[in-house]
Design a protein around this motif. Sequence first.
Motif, PDB file in Angstrom:
ATOM      1  N   ILE A  60       0.841  -1.209   0.000  1.00  0.00           N
ATOM      2  CA  ILE A  60       0.000   0.000   0.000  1.00  0.00           C
ATOM      3  C   ILE A  60       0.871   1.252   0.000  1.00  0.00           C
ATOM      4  N   LYS A  61       1.929   1.260   0.818  1.00  0.00           N
ATOM      5  CA  LYS A  61       2.818   2.420   0.866  1.00  0.00           C
ATOM      6  C   LYS A  61       3.498   2.651  -0.484  1.00  0.00           C
ATOM      7  N   GLU A  62       3.999   1.567  -1.092  1.00  0.00           N
ATOM      8  CA  GLU A  62       4.648   1.718  -2.392  1.00  0.00           C
ATOM      9  C   GLU A  62       3.658   2.155  -3.460  1.00  0.00           C
ATOM     10  N   ILE A  67       1.593   6.560  -7.244  1.00  0.00           N
ATOM     11  CA  ILE A  67       0.468   7.243  -7.889  1.00  0.00           C
ATOM     12  C   ILE A  67       0.898   8.576  -8.487  1.00  0.00           C
ATOM     13  N   TYR A  68       1.690   9.351  -7.756  1.00  0.00           N
ATOM     14  CA  TYR A  68       2.064  10.685  -8.232  1.00  0.00           C
ATOM     15  C   TYR A  68       2.928  10.608  -9.485  1.00  0.00           C
ATOM     16  N   THR A  69       3.999   9.789  -9.439  1.00  0.00           N
ATOM     17  CA  THR A  69       4.904   9.710 -10.585  1.00  0.00           C
ATOM     18  C   THR A  69       4.224   9.105 -11.806  1.00  0.00           C
ATOM     19  N   SER A  71       1.032   9.181 -12.446  1.00  0.00           N
ATOM     20  CA  SER A  71       0.034  10.145 -12.936  1.00  0.00           C
ATOM     21  C   SER A  71       0.686  11.178 -13.847  1.00  0.00           C
ATOM     22  N   LEU A  72       1.917  11.600 -13.500  1.00  0.00           N
ATOM     23  CA  LEU A  72       2.630  12.535 -14.365  1.00  0.00           C
ATOM     24  C   LEU A  72       2.954  11.892 -15.710  1.00  0.00           C
ATOM     25  N   ARG A  73       3.336  10.623 -15.683  1.00  0.00           N
ATOM     26  CA  ARG A  73       3.603   9.921 -16.937  1.00  0.00           C
ATOM     27  C   ARG A  73       2.341   9.796 -17.776  1.00  0.00           C
ATOM     28  N   PHE A  74       1.230   9.498 -17.125  1.00  0.00           N
ATOM     29  CA  PHE A  74      -0.041   9.372 -17.842  1.00  0.00           C
ATOM     30  C   PHE A  74      -0.464  10.711 -18.452  1.00  0.00           C
ATOM     31  N   LYS A  75      -0.238  11.781 -17.702  1.00  0.00           N
ATOM     32  CA  LYS A  75      -0.553  13.114 -18.219  1.00  0.00           C
ATOM     33  C   LYS A  75       0.265  13.425 -19.474  1.00  0.00           C
ATOM     34  N   GLN A  76       1.555  13.082 -19.426  1.00  0.00           N
ATOM     35  CA  GLN A  76       2.414  13.327 -20.579  1.00  0.00           C
ATOM     36  C   GLN A  76       1.986  12.481 -21.779  1.00  0.00           C
ATOM     37  N   SER A 167       2.433   4.190 -18.549  1.00  0.00           N
ATOM     38  CA  SER A 167       2.154   4.568 -17.166  1.00  0.00           C
ATOM     39  C   SER A 167       1.362   3.474 -16.453  1.00  0.00           C
ATOM     40  N   PHE A 168       1.538   3.435 -15.114  1.00  0.00           N
ATOM     41  CA  PHE A 168       0.884   2.456 -14.244  1.00  0.00           C
ATOM     42  C   PHE A 168       1.235   1.027 -14.659  1.00  0.00           C
ATOM     43  N   HIS A 169       2.479   0.857 -15.135  1.00  0.00           N
ATOM     44  CA  HIS A 169       3.046  -0.465 -15.438  1.00  0.00           C
ATOM     45  C   HIS A 169       2.228  -1.226 -16.477  1.00  0.00           C
ATOM     46  N   ARG A 170       1.722  -0.518 -17.453  1.00  0.00           N
ATOM     47  CA  ARG A 170       0.997  -1.164 -18.542  1.00  0.00           C
ATOM     48  C   ARG A 170       1.971  -1.562 -19.647  1.00  0.00           C
ATOM     49  N   ILE A 171       1.862  -2.808 -20.102  1.00  0.00           N
ATOM     50  CA  ILE A 171       2.690  -3.310 -21.193  1.00  0.00           C
ATOM     51  C   ILE A 171       1.877  -3.250 -22.481  1.00  0.00           C
TER      52      ILE A 171
END
Length: 301
Positions: A60-62, A67-69, A71-76, A167-171
Amino acid sequence: MASRLCRNISSLCTKNRHRFLCPVHNVLIQPAASSVTIYEIDRKSGYDPKIPKKPIPTMIKEGIKMIYTESLRFKQEVIEKFSCDGYYITHHGDYQYFWKFNGKSSLDPWTVTADQDHNEGSSSCNLTVSKNNKALFHGFLSTDVPKDGVIKRAGYVNLRSPFNMKSFHRIVSYDFSRYTHLYMKVRGDGRTYMVTLAMNHYFDLLWNDQYQFPLHTRGGPYWQITKIPFSKFMLSHKGRIQDKQFPIPQNNIRFLAFTLGDNIDGPFSLEIDYIGLVLDTNHDEEFAYEMYQAEASHIGF
């Protein structure tokens, strides 16, 4: 009702000592443990390393930190999707570098594997930076078979490219459909390597489908430019060339790999400068192998 039926079938097969012959038990109860399975348990067919699960609080902590990093990748990615022109015309001679090696940072995403890693042999391999600051895939190939009574052949090493991660470890798949040839600059030791293009299929029946073509290296001090048409790649499944061949779906590539398993004991060395794609409009071959219509009974299904 269904669970009671399954228990009764399992009990019946066990009492009759015909569990391995019972088709109902094989399909419904324990397909993973049966002599003939109808599906793949995992994408790597049992070669996935057994990584211990982390405690739930740690996960959960990881996840919160990620989420923040991500989310920035997804935004880009969204910005690039709407700001870039998704369609462009590729002309004769156009090329694109997919992987260009220049220092250690360019090697980190790649993965090396040998039969020793799975207790199936004693070969070893490494991926290091060469004196030219390029990728150097080297090691020792051994065909000594472990004395476990199970393994019959040994001696392979493998170098695998990174996945196309979003982003979010999608292959997602690599798309090579705009080009006709795989274009590489390598320097080998005279041995023959196998270039493999693995597919990113959804259904488990096709997980181990791969397209392969040999890479014959010259040896010696000189670089060689290798240009392999995609139409020459042969369809294989778990290393076996298939009777029924299909053209490679170039828009559905999961990864690229180099494999050495030529049954020759000794050291090996393959130096790689870059791996790219090129369009050659003079190459009009659709597929080099069986394009004729054959009877289904002759080629499986």
